[in-house]
Write a protein that holds these residues in place. Structure first.
Motif, PDB file in Angstrom:
ATOM      1  N   MET A  13      -4.731  -4.743  -6.941  1.00 50.42           N
ATOM      2  CA  MET A  13      -3.950  -5.900  -6.514  1.00 50.42           C
ATOM      3  C   MET A  13      -4.700  -7.164  -6.927  1.00 50.42           C
ATOM      4  SD  MET A  13      -4.794  -5.532  -2.424  1.00 50.42           S
ATOM      5  CE  MET A  13      -5.045  -3.764  -2.275  1.00 50.42           C
ATOM      6  N   LYS A  17      -0.999  -7.867 -12.961  1.00 46.18           N
ATOM      7  CA  LYS A  17      -0.053  -6.947 -13.623  1.00 46.18           C
ATOM      8  C   LYS A  17       1.360  -7.525 -13.704  1.00 46.18           C
ATOM      9  CE  LYS A  17      -1.282  -4.496 -10.372  1.00 46.18           C
ATOM     10  NZ  LYS A  17      -1.418  -3.634  -9.197  1.00 46.18           N
ATOM     11  N   ASP A  36       6.782  -2.661  -6.769  1.00 44.55           N
ATOM     12  CA  ASP A  36       6.849  -3.118  -5.371  1.00 44.55           C
ATOM     13  C   ASP A  36       8.169  -3.846  -5.099  1.00 44.55           C
ATOM     14  OD1 ASP A  36       4.374  -2.136  -4.652  1.00 44.55           O
ATOM     15  OD2 ASP A  36       3.330  -4.032  -4.958  1.00 44.55           O
ATOM     16  N   PHE A  59       5.360   4.970   2.397  1.00 46.07           N
ATOM     17  CA  PHE A  59       5.418   4.012   1.294  1.00 46.07           C
ATOM     18  C   PHE A  59       5.097   4.712  -0.030  1.00 46.07           C
ATOM     19  CE2 PHE A  59       3.136   1.288  -1.704  1.00 46.07           C
ATOM     20  CZ  PHE A  59       4.142   0.378  -2.008  1.00 46.07           C
ATOM     21  N   ARG A  60       4.089   5.611  -0.011  1.00 46.55           N
ATOM     22  CA  ARG A  60       3.712   6.306  -1.259  1.00 46.55           C
ATOM     23  C   ARG A  60       4.859   7.191  -1.755  1.00 46.55           C
ATOM     24  NH1 ARG A  60       0.148   2.852  -2.911  1.00 46.55           N
ATOM     25  NH2 ARG A  60      -1.528   2.547  -1.434  1.00 46.55           N
ATOM     26  N   GLY A  82       2.234  -0.800  -8.484  1.00 48.01           N
ATOM     27  CA  GLY A  82       1.379  -1.179  -7.363  1.00 48.01           C
ATOM     28  C   GLY A  82      -0.008  -0.571  -7.564  1.00 48.01           C
ATOM     29  N   GLY A  83      -1.008  -1.240  -7.023  1.00 49.07           N
ATOM     30  CA  GLY A  83      -2.387  -0.824  -7.255  1.00 49.07           C
ATOM     31  C   GLY A  83      -2.690   0.611  -6.859  1.00 49.07           C
ATOM     32  N   GLY A  84      -1.939   1.151  -5.897  1.00 45.79           N
ATOM     33  CA  GLY A  84      -2.231   2.489  -5.402  1.00 45.79           C
ATOM     34  C   GLY A  84      -1.431   3.594  -6.072  1.00 45.79           C
ATOM     35  N   ARG A 121      -0.698  -8.289   2.042  1.00 50.78           N
ATOM     36  CA  ARG A 121      -1.567  -7.242   1.468  1.00 50.78           C
ATOM     37  C   ARG A 121      -1.963  -6.294   2.587  1.00 50.78           C
ATOM     38  NH1 ARG A 121      -1.514  -8.099  -4.199  1.00 50.78           N
ATOM     39  NH2 ARG A 121      -1.511 -10.322  -4.518  1.00 50.78           N
ATOM     40  N   PRO A 122      -1.132  -5.313   2.844  1.00 55.09           N
ATOM     41  CA  PRO A 122      -1.354  -4.474   4.036  1.00 55.09           C
ATOM     42  C   PRO A 122      -2.668  -3.699   4.044  1.00 55.09           C
ATOM     43  CG  PRO A 122       0.430  -3.598   2.675  1.00 55.09           C
ATOM     44  CD  PRO A 122       0.090  -4.936   2.121  1.00 55.09           C
ATOM     45  N   LEU A 123      -3.298  -3.506   2.871  1.00 58.46           N
ATOM     46  CA  LEU A 123      -4.538  -2.726   2.857  1.00 58.46           C
ATOM     47  C   LEU A 123      -5.781  -3.589   3.084  1.00 58.46           C
ATOM     48  CD1 LEU A 123      -3.912  -0.155   0.004  1.00 58.46           C
ATOM     49  CD2 LEU A 123      -3.741   0.179   2.470  1.00 58.46           C
ATOM     50  N   ARG A 139     -11.140   3.804  -6.590  1.00 64.51           N
ATOM     51  CA  ARG A 139     -10.060   4.044  -7.557  1.00 64.51           C
ATOM     52  C   ARG A 139     -10.468   3.949  -9.016  1.00 64.51           C
ATOM     53  NH1 ARG A 139      -5.317   0.426  -4.849  1.00 64.51           N
ATOM     54  NH2 ARG A 139      -4.967   1.723  -2.994  1.00 64.51           N
TER      55      ARG A 139
HETATM   56  C1  S3P Z   1      -1.277  -1.535  -2.997  1.00 57.33           C
HETATM   57  C2  S3P Z   1      -0.998  -2.570  -3.862  1.00 57.33           C
HETATM   58  C3  S3P Z   1       0.204  -3.410  -3.728  1.00 57.33           C
HETATM   59  C4  S3P Z   1       1.298  -2.672  -2.961  1.00 57.33           C
HETATM   60  C5  S3P Z   1       0.768  -2.139  -1.677  1.00 57.33           C
HETATM   61  C6  S3P Z   1      -0.383  -1.156  -1.871  1.00 57.33           C
HETATM   62  C7  S3P Z   1      -2.502  -0.734  -3.204  1.00 57.33           C
HETATM   63  O1  S3P Z   1       0.700  -3.747  -5.031  1.00 57.33           O
HETATM   64  O2  S3P Z   1       1.840  -1.624  -3.713  1.00 57.33           O
HETATM   65  O3  S3P Z   1       0.360  -3.243  -0.895  1.00 57.33           O
HETATM   66  O4  S3P Z   1      -2.591   0.374  -2.660  1.00 57.33           O
HETATM   67  O5  S3P Z   1      -3.396  -1.216  -3.936  1.00 57.33           O
HETATM   68  P1  S3P Z   1      -0.003  -4.790  -6.012  1.00 57.33           P
HETATM   69  O6  S3P Z   1      -1.103  -4.076  -6.724  1.00 57.33           O
HETATM   70  O7  S3P Z   1       1.082  -5.192  -6.958  1.00 57.33           O
HETATM   71  O8  S3P Z   1      -0.477  -5.930  -5.192  1.00 57.33           O
END
Ligand code: S3P
Length: 176
Positions: A13, A17, A36, A59-60, A82-84, A121-123, A139
């Motif tokens: 994040m 991107k 997202d 969410f995943r 998304g970053g994850g 940014r929930p994480l 990661r």
């Molecule tokens: C996440 C990144 C977010 C979003 C969610 C989880 C992650 O997307 O999917 O908050 O796990 O790194 P961005 O990378 O677009 O911010």
């Protein structure tokens, strides 16, 4: 496989991107999908709301399903993930198979500068820098294993990242 592979942008994040993907899509005349944003639109809730109400695993699931939809599109797409997205092995395999995958790699300093804290940014918790370090370390190997190419973005504007991708993206079906 589409006649041209999709382009998928992966990375932490704040690595840029979405902005780079948007620029690239504009200049290539291709459709841009922000995973997202697509999830939010489909489910009528923000990513933060989904995390809060349903939890990360749900969410995943949504993310995986949205990625599946993009990767099976016959039309070549520019996809900002998304970053994850790399956390699930199935996603990593699908990305490798169906897209040309580029990791936008950024230092923690760059990520920290670009990320505005808040509930989007929930994480990230009370110590976002420590969280970014921990997530990024956990990661790095997954991004490396999934990506066909890496771009170090610390000194680049989004438009410059898009230009670099334009020059190294193989505009043909064979990825391996
Ligand atoms: C996440 C990144 C977010 C979003 C969610 C989880 C992650 O997307 O999917 O908050 O796990 O790194 P961005 O990378 O677009 O911010």
């Amino acid at each position: 496989m589409a006649s041209r592979p999709h382009v998928a942008l992966i990375g932490m994040m704040g690595s840029g991107k979405s902005t780079a993907g948007f620029w690239l899509a504009q200049s290539e005349g291709l459709r841009f999908v922000d995973l997202d944003a697509a999830i939010e639109e489909r489910h009528g809730r923000s990513v933060s709301e989904i995390f809060k109400a349903d939890g990360e695993e749900r969410f995943r699931d949504m993310e995986q399903s949205e990625l599946d939809g993009c990767m099976t599109s016959a039309q070549p797409l520019i996809v900002s993930c998304g970053g994850g997205v790399v956390l699930r092995a199935g996603n990593r395999a699908l990305l490798r198979q169906r897209a040309w995958v580029c990791w936008l790699r950024a230092s923690i300093e760059t990520l920290t500068r670009r990320i505005r804290t808040g509930n989007s940014r929930p994480l990230l918790g009370e110590n976002p820098v420590a969280d970014l370090i921990q997530i990024s370390d956990a990661r790095a190997a997954l991004y490396a294993e999934t990506a066909h190419r890496v771009i170090d973005v610390d000194s680049l504007e989004a438009s410059q990242v898009a230009e670099r991708i334009k020059h190294i993206w193989p505009h043909q079906p064979s990825l391996r």
